[in-house]
Design an enzyme around this catalytic site. Structure first.
Site, PDB file in Angstrom:
ATOM      1  N   THR A  37      13.159   5.068  42.670  1.00 14.10           N
ATOM      2  CA  THR A  37      12.900   4.085  41.606  1.00 14.10           C
ATOM      3  C   THR A  37      12.045   4.668  40.472  1.00 14.10           C
ATOM      4  OG1 THR A  37      13.053   2.432  43.363  1.00 14.10           O
ATOM      5  CG2 THR A  37      12.159   1.663  41.316  1.00 14.10           C
ATOM      6  N   GLU A  52      17.778   2.286  44.152  1.00 12.21           N
ATOM      7  CA  GLU A  52      17.267   2.222  45.530  1.00 12.21           C
ATOM      8  C   GLU A  52      16.928   3.600  46.061  1.00 12.21           C
ATOM      9  OE1 GLU A  52      15.417   1.172  48.399  1.00 12.21           O
ATOM     10  OE2 GLU A  52      17.117   2.205  49.282  1.00 12.21           O
ATOM     11  N   GLU A  76      21.597  -0.618  46.852  1.00 11.44           N
ATOM     12  CA  GLU A  76      20.569  -1.674  46.953  1.00 11.44           C
ATOM     13  C   GLU A  76      20.757  -2.593  48.149  1.00 11.44           C
ATOM     14  OE1 GLU A  76      17.249  -1.557  45.345  1.00 11.44           O
ATOM     15  OE2 GLU A  76      18.778  -0.950  43.910  1.00 11.44           O
ATOM     16  N   ASP A 136      18.528  -2.780  51.152  1.00 15.48           N
ATOM     17  CA  ASP A 136      17.223  -3.473  51.129  1.00 15.48           C
ATOM     18  C   ASP A 136      17.298  -4.792  51.908  1.00 15.48           C
ATOM     19  OD1 ASP A 136      15.784  -1.590  49.791  1.00 15.48           O
ATOM     20  OD2 ASP A 136      15.634  -2.659  47.895  1.00 15.48           O
ATOM     21  N   SER A 186      10.589  -4.750  46.751  1.00 14.55           N
ATOM     22  CA  SER A 186       9.128  -4.593  46.720  1.00 14.55           C
ATOM     23  C   SER A 186       8.661  -4.299  45.305  1.00 14.55           C
ATOM     24  CB  SER A 186       8.700  -3.419  47.592  1.00 14.55           C
ATOM     25  OG  SER A 186       9.074  -3.657  48.910  1.00 14.55           O
ATOM     26  N   GLY A 190       8.467   3.566  44.555  1.00 16.89           N
ATOM     27  CA  GLY A 190       7.919   3.926  45.860  1.00 16.89           C
ATOM     28  C   GLY A 190       8.355   3.053  47.017  1.00 16.89           C
TER      29      GLY A 190
HETATM   30  N1  GLY Z   1      14.877  -0.625  46.223  1.00 17.41           N
HETATM   31  C1  GLY Z   1      13.483  -0.651  46.006  1.00 17.41           C
HETATM   32  C2  GLY Z   1      12.966  -2.034  45.925  1.00 17.41           C
HETATM   33  O1  GLY Z   1      13.683  -2.889  45.471  1.00 17.41           O
HETATM   34  O2  GLY Z   1      11.852  -2.279  46.311  1.00 17.41           O
END
Ligand code: GLY
Length: 581
Positions: free
Chosen positions: A402, A422, A439, A442, A467, A487
């Site tokens: 990210t 992601e 994604e 997640d 996150s 992160g």
């Molecule tokens: N794929 C990282 C986030 O959405 O936290």
């Protein structure tokens, strides 16, 4: 001073650390730090921009310098970043954006998160026996690709807040893609670190390897004609070619034809994709309001819970150099992550307690913490809510990748946006010159546990929990600070550390960003290797924590507004810079 850190080696899921009451912890770093170079804060009075690659920041600076708005600069910064930092974000991904509208004096947020295809089912990431797939078996291929949101988000922001012609804003990316750019040290390191997965699909291999089959080295001039053609199509047709025209058709064909791991994305998913404007989620912290992205991101809620619980202790007096401060922050974070795992998901699909930031509730959670002794047990609390529902803890895995962008224009409009595909290099599937996201991983791979549903399970059209924590801090109704980081689920700890370092410990923005990362999500304390923070290992272990000393690869970018000036900081752990006038 240049501090070199060790590249993390890609490892299999089998070697993840798993804790009794936790999700699977993320220990793979496909976007490892390659070099840490000290940086200085940049002061500006009119406008400022910070992002993860100098070419993207320079292109954004040019737009702002010529009178463009923050939204104009965003279009350029993101389209250039998607080219020069392709492992982290791009047209094939999504993002969340917090916006300060200076004229309306209003804070709002935009959800450009990818959606699960309408044909996706809760078993998407399970084998024929209902067992969750291994992480990278799910990630690599078409299965993990959600409907991308980034292009529509850029168009929405431009339509609402842009001044310059859209087609003009595509030009810097087109020129750079046609003439080529030098592969950065970080990009070269990321490719070298992910060779096996990047070589799996011919188009991706062709782009990221030399003709001799070597991973692209640092300094290699990389041309991307397909990316230039994509931006040309967007310049002419706006988002239409991407959501109902040839680009959508190409992506769908690509995703569904991946032989070893096809996905179920369809034209209908593109046609029905929407950007959602949402209210920001704010939590009071000392004299500030810390505002950010609500569900489907867990960012603002979890950062808000950590701050709200920690505020019951005197962190300012305890100080940054005191292991007890870190014990409190660590335990507050564990309590917040327990609630996150149980309750936070896409609230357009699942109910969520309204009282996750309730002050009485956070006070009660804070009362569980004993100064000087780590909590021996952590579980989700019972926040107040009107539709009470039994739910099981989440089982999703998020890895560090990210990128974060902060832009302030001459009118005082502010963008704080976290953008992603992601995992580093996303699904590793490329279409039309860019990588497609993964994604959907997640989501929790399991849909239920012990007979209870998991809030963040896969459902058709749902957005996976994130996150990402793009943040704007308000003071007396005016913006005070804008910050965010990449992160994975560590984003929450990186952002919280920066806020506490600045607000409680009085560190200027650059120092707050540079402060060694220390965070705790699911029980073990992560301490940044090669830093002064290693001195906390022994005292935290004595308090009862398990401690991991490891690479903690934040990419924090932030701006503080003070005395009519803007002071911008960029993380030395990545390649970003700040420019402003
Ligand atoms: N794929 C990282 C986030 O959405 O936290």
């Amino acid at each position: 001073m240049v501090r070199l850190t060790i590249l993390a080696t890609a490892i299999g899921l089998a070697s993840f650390n798993v804790y009794a009451d936790s999700q699977v912890a993320d220990s793979v770093a496909p976007e490892a730090t390659n070099e840490v170079v000290s940086k200085k804060a940049v002061e500006a009075e009119e406008f400022i921009v910070t992002a993860a690659h100098p070419l993207a920041v320079e292109a954004g600076y040019d737009v702002l310098k010529s009178g463009g708005s923050a939204a104009d600069a965003l279009v350029v910064v993101q389209t250039v970043l998607g080219l020069v930092e392709p492992q982290s974000s791009g047209l094939g991904g999504g993002g969340f954006l917090v916006y300060w509208d200076a004229k309306e004096k209003k804070l709002t947020s935009f959800d450009g998160r990818e959606t699960a295809p309408l044909a996706a089912r809760p078993e998407l990431f399970q084998d024929e026996n209902g067992k969750p797939l291994k992480f990278f078996d799910a990630v690599v291929g078409g299965r993990s690709v959600g409907t991308p949101g980034t292009v529509k988000l850029l168009e929405t922001m431009h339509q609402k807040y842009g001044d310059k012609p859209w087609s003009e804003l595509m030009q810097p990316g087109i020129v750079l893609a046609n003439k080529g750019f030098e592969v950065s040290p970080r990009m070269a390191a990321s490719i070298a670190n992910d060779q096996e997965r990047l070589a799996r699909y011919p188009d991706t291999k062709e782009y990221f390897f030399t003709q001799d089959g070597e991973p692209l080295p640092e300094g290699h001039l990389l041309v991307n004609k397909a990316y230039a053609q994509t931006l040309e199509a967007l310049a002419k047709g706006g988002s239409e070619p991407f959501y109902s025209g040839q680009i959508a058709k190409d992506i769908v064909a690509k995703v569904t034809s991946v032989e070893d791991n096809p996905g179920v994305l369809a034209m209908e998913d593109f046609a029905t994709y929407k950007i959602l404007e949402r209210d920001v989620v704010c939590s009071a912290y000392h004299q500030y309001d810390v505002c950010g992205m609500g569900p489907p991101s867990s960012g603002a809620l979890t950062v808000g819970q950590i701050l709200g619980i920690s505020s019951h202790f005197d962190l300012a007096k305890l100080g940054a150099d005191n292991p007890t401060s870190w014990q409190i922050i660590g335990d507050a974070s564990r309590l917040a992550f327990a609630d996150r795992g149980r309750y936070m998901a896409d609230t357009d699909f699942v109910p969520m307690p309204e009282g996750l930031l309730d002050s009485e509730y956070l006070k009660q959670r804070a009362s569980l913490i004993e100064e000087g002794k780590a909590l021996t047990e952590v579980s989700a609390g019972e926040p107040p809510w009107s539709i009470k529902m039994a739910m099981a803890d989440d089982e999703s895995i998020e890895l560090p990748s990210t990128t974060h962008i902060v832009i302030v224009d001459g009118e005082g409009n502010i963008i704080s946006m976290t953008s992603t595909i992601e995992n580093g290099f996303g699904s590793r599937v490329m279409s039309n010159g860019f990588l497609l996201n993964n994604e959907l991983t997640d989501f929790s791979f399991a849909a239920h546990k012990d007979g209870y549903p998991i809030a963040n399970r896969v459902e058709p059209g749902k957005r996976p929990r994130s996150s990402m924590a793009p943040t704007i801090v308000m003071k007396e109704g005016e913006p005070y600070m804008a910050v965010g980081s990449p992160g994975g689920s560590r984003i929450i700890g990186y952002v919280t550390k920066t806020l506490i370092a600045h607000i409680d410990w009085g560190m200027p923005i650059q120092q707050a960003i540079e402060m060694p990362n220390m965070l705790n999500r699911f029980g073990a304390y992560d301490i940044e290797a090669g830093t002064d923070a290693e001195k906390f290992k022994a005292p935290l272990e004595e308090m009862g924590f398990k401690v991991n000393v490891r690479d903690l690869n934040s990419g924090l970018h932030g701006v503080v507004f003070s005395d009519g000036k803007m002071i911008g900081g960029a993380d030395s752990r990545r390649e970003g810079i700040v420019l402003g006038d």
